[in-house]
Design a protein around this motif. Sequence first.
Motif, PDB file in Angstrom:
ATOM      1  N   GLY A 104     -11.368   1.360   4.002  1.00 11.84           N
ATOM      2  CA  GLY A 104     -11.698   2.801   4.433  1.00 11.84           C
ATOM      3  C   GLY A 104     -10.432   3.545   4.366  1.00 11.84           C
ATOM      4  N   ALA A 105      -9.498   3.653   3.452  1.00 11.38           N
ATOM      5  CA  ALA A 105      -8.573   4.348   3.216  1.00 11.38           C
ATOM      6  C   ALA A 105      -8.044   4.448   1.779  1.00 11.38           C
ATOM      7  N   THR A 106      -7.380   5.705   1.532  1.00 14.53           N
ATOM      8  CA  THR A 106      -6.611   5.806   0.295  1.00 14.53           C
ATOM      9  C   THR A 106      -5.552   4.878   0.222  1.00 14.53           C
ATOM     10  N   LEU A 107      -5.217   4.320  -0.894  1.00 15.31           N
ATOM     11  CA  LEU A 107      -4.091   3.709  -1.243  1.00 15.31           C
ATOM     12  C   LEU A 107      -3.283   4.494  -2.478  1.00 15.31           C
ATOM     13  N   PRO A 108      -2.079   5.217  -2.111  1.00 15.41           N
ATOM     14  CA  PRO A 108      -1.526   5.835  -2.912  1.00 15.41           C
ATOM     15  C   PRO A 108      -1.017   5.006  -4.482  1.00 15.41           C
ATOM     16  N   PRO A 109      -0.808   5.424  -5.456  1.00 15.84           N
ATOM     17  CA  PRO A 109      -0.568   5.059  -6.636  1.00 15.84           C
ATOM     18  C   PRO A 109       0.733   3.962  -6.260  1.00 15.84           C
TER      19      PRO A 109
END
Lengths: 633, 633, 633
Positions: free
Chosen positions: B620-625
């Motif tokens: 449920g979240a965005t992982l950075p590169p």
Amino acid sequence: MKLGCCYYPEHWPEDIWAEDARRMAEMGLRLVRIGEFAWSRIEPEPGRYDWDWLDRAIETLHAAGLHIILGTPTATPPKWLVDRMPDMVAIDEHGRPRGFGSRRHYCFSHEGYRTECARIVTALAERYGQHPAIVMWQTDNEYGCHDTVLSFSDAAASAFRGWCAARYGSPQALNEAWGNVFWSMEYRSFAEIDPPHLTVTEANPAHWLDYRRFASDQVARFNREQVAIIRARAPGVDITHNFMGFFTEFDHHDVGRDIDVATWDSYPLGFLEQFWFSAQEKAAYLRQGHPDIAAFHHDLYRGCSNGRWGVMEQQPGPVNWARFNPAPLPGMVALWTLEAAAHGAELTSYFRWRQAPFAQEQMHAGLLRPDSTEAEAADEVRHAAKVLAQIGPQAAARAPVALVFSYEAAWVLGIQPQGASMRYLELVFEWYSALRRQGLDVDIVSPQADLSGYRMVCVPSLPIVPEGFAERLAALECPVLLGPRSGSKTASFTIPEGLAPGALRTAIPLTVTRVESLRDGVAEPADGFAVTRWREDVATALAPELADAAGRGVVFRHGKIRYCTIWPDRALLALLVERMAGEAGVERTELPRGIRLRRTQSHVFTFNYSAQGVFVPHLGATLPPASWHLAPL
Amino acid sequence: MKLGCCYYPEHWPEDIWAEDARRMAEMGLRLVRIGEFAWSRIEPEPGRYDWDWLDRAIETLHAAGLHIILGTPTATPPKWLVDRMPDMVAIDEHGRPRGFGSRRHYCFSHEGYRTECARIVTALAERYGQHPAIVMWQTDNEYGCHDTVLSFSDAAASAFRGWCAARYGSPQALNEAWGNVFWSMEYRSFAEIDPPHLTVTEANPAHWLDYRRFASDQVARFNREQVAIIRARAPGVDITHNFMGFFTEFDHHDVGRDIDVATWDSYPLGFLEQFWFSAQEKAAYLRQGHPDIAAFHHDLYRGCSNGRWGVMEQQPGPVNWARFNPAPLPGMVALWTLEAAAHGAELTSYFRWRQAPFAQEQMHAGLLRPDSTEAEAADEVRHAAKVLAQIGPQAAARAPVALVFSYEAAWVLGIQPQGASMRYLELVFEWYSALRRQGLDVDIVSPQADLSGYRMVCVPSLPIVPEGFAERLAALECPVLLGPRSGSKTASFTIPEGLAPGALRTAIPLTVTRVESLRDGVAEPADGFAVTRWREDVATALAPELADAAGRGVVFRHGKIRYCTIWPDRALLALLVERMAGEAGVERTELPRGIRLRRTQSHVFTFNYSAQGVFVPHLGATLPPASWHLAPL
Amino acid sequence: MKLGCCYYPEHWPEDIWAEDARRMAEMGLRLVRIGEFAWSRIEPEPGRYDWDWLDRAIETLHAAGLHIILGTPTATPPKWLVDRMPDMVAIDEHGRPRGFGSRRHYCFSHEGYRTECARIVTALAERYGQHPAIVMWQTDNEYGCHDTVLSFSDAAASAFRGWCAARYGSPQALNEAWGNVFWSMEYRSFAEIDPPHLTVTEANPAHWLDYRRFASDQVARFNREQVAIIRARAPGVDITHNFMGFFTEFDHHDVGRDIDVATWDSYPLGFLEQFWFSAQEKAAYLRQGHPDIAAFHHDLYRGCSNGRWGVMEQQPGPVNWARFNPAPLPGMVALWTLEAAAHGAELTSYFRWRQAPFAQEQMHAGLLRPDSTEAEAADEVRHAAKVLAQIGPQAAARAPVALVFSYEAAWVLGIQPQGASMRYLELVFEWYSALRRQGLDVDIVSPQADLSGYRMVCVPSLPIVPEGFAERLAALECPVLLGPRSGSKTASFTIPEGLAPGALRTAIPLTVTRVESLRDGVAEPADGFAVTRWREDVATALAPELADAAGRGVVFRHGKIRYCTIWPDRALLALLVERMAGEAGVERTELPRGIRLRRTQSHVFTFNYSAQGVFVPHLGATLPPASWHLAPL
Ligand SMILES: [Zn+2]
Ligand SMILES: [Zn+2]
Ligand SMILES: [Zn+2]
């Protein structure tokens, strides 16, 4: 500039020599190169010389008002000589002997062959050294052609051991210099050292670099021996060697110092086909050659022998040796001739007078066809001769821009590209082309050259910085542009203490902390240009003058000196040339595609290399395809 | 998981060793691998050992709290040794000796060299076998690197003859097994047999397969000799060898059985560049490596030595040996480290501590730059060390999926691809990647492994079916997927009686009646997927579970066992993984592009291999590169 | 046309021979080729012959009503023979011996091996020369397969010296003919001459051409020796050799003259994959082969041995040796069989009866699978046999078009392509295909053939014009089309006096003044066609019949004779065929893509090579894929 041609009297019946000579003179030619492949006719059997035919050939040509460039025949030892010393042939990188049956089948390190060369050159020079017809001598022919600089023979291995001993004094010093502790590669004596081929994986780059230096030195020594013999017997007569195009296997600056006139062999269409140019460029310039190929070499070789240079072989039509061999557009042979004049050539000699109907080069055009009718180029030569007569002698002026070219740099980047598209020659050519597209004249100079007096100095890449070079740069008052990998190696092919740019840090205060190569097709965006092929991270207190879209510095500037951290694309080069020229007060001329400018001390030449007519703003006129415009300065 | 680095005290002045050791410990490292290329320093002259420097290096490192992995130096025999037995070098497939000047210049079959290896390993083990600093021994270095498994020397030919005699007993039996009646290739004695190279056209594939088996056995025997010497003198100390990536020239399961810990050398960016990945994948993962490259090898080598494994060399920055060598995206070195932990590694050791400024690998990054400043990776190592300390030891759980990997299968498909794009490693990798894209953990196991307890079993291709394998498969209660060419060959590289799938017919009742390979670019349509590269016709009473658009069966199912007749593309693999997981009740997680999951016994790791931030539904979240998310199970 | 198969009794247990024979006969086969690789079974030890098994095999086959084509086993000398004379193997161009372990490991010039061949052939012919079962003998197998025509052994070098001496009489004459004055390549004795390999750059093309002629002569001599032995012992029995596809390394017209029936080995799918066809063609005809591949060779080999010819090996399914190996579309095996009949073949023999489960060709399909079940082709063979029985014997009629094919021309253009895309075989194939696409039957004939009676004559390229050829051309009354480079070389590989087209100037008055090759991708526009690859400038009083957009002549016409100055693309060929046929009053049939026509003396065959059904206007019907239509004339 005198015109000439390459002629092989031994190929033709004697009864047409006089007519040939007459026609050469009529066509406007004044020089004839002969003799350089004629060993089997000069010495048909061991020790038996046959001078008669050569005497008569020289007399016949001279009688027609022509003067002779006489070549030594050492590029083509006859079979009887090879059979007497079969180990004189070079050994290729795979360990195979490079046999008789074409040419250049010798190893530069073979003492027996060098003795034979001294013998034949001595005989030739003693016979013709004082001959009034001979105005120039050429040593051998195209040193290194067909990949012949490197040999891996026993003779070469043995000579290399001696070379190493002379350079390092002790095996310990060599081990230390090369870093042989790595992978237990240490030697206990010079006798243990072999050439760097056939190793399981890559050999030590320091090993390779020294092998290349050694091989280059062997070429220079081989040439020097002939020069000494000729000088002693032909005092005051010019000596040349004919260099090749896009060729860096030996140090031409070294050889150039020993001769009087650097000449080269100019085949614009073949070179376009065989080198890295894009398919679009190869199509656009199919019958003209890229507009900077000949000019680049003119300016390069002018920097090799005190400014004296010429074209010994000029393509007059289709050649036989490229993958594809188109015919020049009508006008190009004349245009190429005038481009040479515009760079200050002393001579342009066409290869060859008459197309040979036999042997390896039978598909190589000449000024005459094999049936003695005139080929397409003949009238262009006549026309060029007339134009040259009208404008009188042309002398090269000092160019506003110096471009520093280093054979050693080519070796370093070849030995360790670190990215498959890292090609030194292409990099330098792109810098040269960027300058020339803006109408700037360029001197291509060695790193040892005196740079004072130039108004811009470009150093596309100089991994190994010669003693004093950084100090000389720092002392300049003009804009200087240093390219990537400059100062990144010591003379022993190691990373300098304190990292790159090593000695150049006195010129610009930054440190290269990491380098990376990018695969073909990767282009990381920046402001109007893109980062491709190569990039470096630097640590510095300087703010970047130019950065990529992510803010990583691409160009740093410290006073007059810039350092570019990437393989610059054409857009970036154009921008940098514009800025530097602006700072230097050098006038630029933005040229349309295919148009080039070049100035001598007296004239300005405009050339159209396009296959179409092009409107040229600075002339206010349209130049037809393959044409030029000439004006006094 | 302990962190470590590869260190070469012999490369550096002794006065910086202590400071290096201190900095290693400070950075979070606890292990140091040394010694594996130092023969010329340990034995600078024949028979004269110099232990002093190595004693001091070990003491210095140990004093800083570090423990040592000590390598035997047999990959780099010194020049004096090669000169004493010049025939110890391998001979390449073209008949050329592979000379001194880099490394691995030895033939595994040379008895004289094996005696020398036993001598130096004995000396080393006697001196350091009981040393408290030494916690692990490494035999040699990267067996087979630079194509060194196969040699065609006289020593190898002779050993091969003995190997054949031992395997077959009589020439008649060998002729029969290989089918040498074909083309009159029959032998009358073992002495008549040569290695299978330099034949006019391809040699008998049975000849090649036995030569590969022989060569693999020679590697295992070479290793086993060192292991026995070390075990006798360092009882209880772990022994490892550092394997390579995408490398199948010898049977790693064999060598793995003789050592305690299988380690490997992980270079994700170099491997992406050098192998079969598409240009798009190479661009998308330029600075991260394909998300399954490291994981694949982690899972492969975990299956080689009873589950004990580690990373002996971890890429910390740009390398020097790929065609193009980009730098890792910030964060990737830490991410790669955690991916190793997530697969249960015992150690991750960075190659190397400090970038060497000299010799072949001078462009290979280290944790320090050549000037001893910290390279980019140093802080990532510190960060990884902290994260690892927080989460504590991670142990691999038994994965739900077993993927069967066979070195012999790689040889068979390499010897007889039958279609130019039939690459075993790529095939297995695609199956692995399909599983991992759906969030499944995988154990890569040998065909001899116990498969009971797995919930899905995948066999991408197993041409030669080991004794008992078919019965073990048939006894499983979980879904099994067999790939093309399974069971298509006998142990003697012949087509089995009754045709393929041979012994596997007891597992699924079908017969392969014809196979064909399709050229690159040909894609024959099916329902949501395409048939490419390879297809088989089968005769069977089974109705196809999946067919192509023309109705030809593509997947057949018999109870829990499926057989796939084609090279499955990604769409088909996704479908099959989904079906099998559904049948097995294994929970899948459909992952966005570039996201991967991996569970240990205690934690679940989510990794983002993209160069962009990615929204991850299961988090449920965005992982950075180049980042990860860690959670306890 | 009789059907047959290739059978290897020595590969199978004797107890299935009778059943095999019975099944062959049942399938409609009447011929069996055997024996050609069985040396190690015929002579298992030096001098000990084992005839028993072969006697029984022949009897068993004969008893089933089959007749035998018996091959000599000289393509596969056993190991014991090679060990007795190790220098009998060929040496490749890199100087490496081509060793035992596959087949064709012999040098045609080795006297010792030729003696051994004479011995084994004599033994075989004495035993079976009068055997009633043997209806044909085959010499050796596929001369030249795996690049075995050229050898660079000492035996070859020595034989070449003798060949040169015989041809030239004196070294001076050879030097003069080759132009060896160029590059001092002159020889003082024949003993100085080596094969032309491993030279530094290309050897003299005259040297290469003579080496190719010599090598071709060695093949012919080798074959002639076997023919003489067999003829003497099997009077009246036909002798054949099985030639290959797209293969020009020796002069098949020469060998063809010595045998009775020219046969060849037809693998349409493998040839499509391995040769120059475009990716689109390779995809469109993936499972059918290009519609002109088999036909081209049928017509070529019909011209080799007085019109008698056949197919010795017909592809029955996927093969093993191409880069990719697809399966034929259902119907194609029968279609290929009927295409052979339509060209007048005496036999079509499938390779092979049963797929071998072992050794090099185990992935090559047969009529039976390795388990003795019928493969896909079996029913097609039965069907073809029935159709052939219905239509009765088919004899080739004289075709309206003669296409002149020269092996020497292939050598000349191969030695000196002058442009990388200048491929003789492709050029001739394109001309052939252009004719056949318009429904024209073609005889492919040697330059020595009698051309009178043809209604159109096409000469795609004939650089060296045989004595009298020009006169014969000029005497023809039908349209003649000469292609580029015709007449451009003398027999000594020099440019003729008076330039190209040399002797052909008597046929058409023009002179080629310059030639050029154009890189791939360059297409210069003309009226409905384009100039690609090659173009010539001509001087002539003739007005061009066709010109390019710039007005340069492309086709010139003088009476009935045309000369084409360029590599003609398909559009130009179509136009020229149409014009010539119109002038000749030859009826054309414009065929849809994939459809081909062929007439015998009694029938007209229409074939659909498409993978789709195609509406055929001249039939007024749609032909399904891989089908044919037969009608009496
Ligand atoms: Zn004079
Ligand atoms: Zn301790
Ligand atoms: Zn009979």
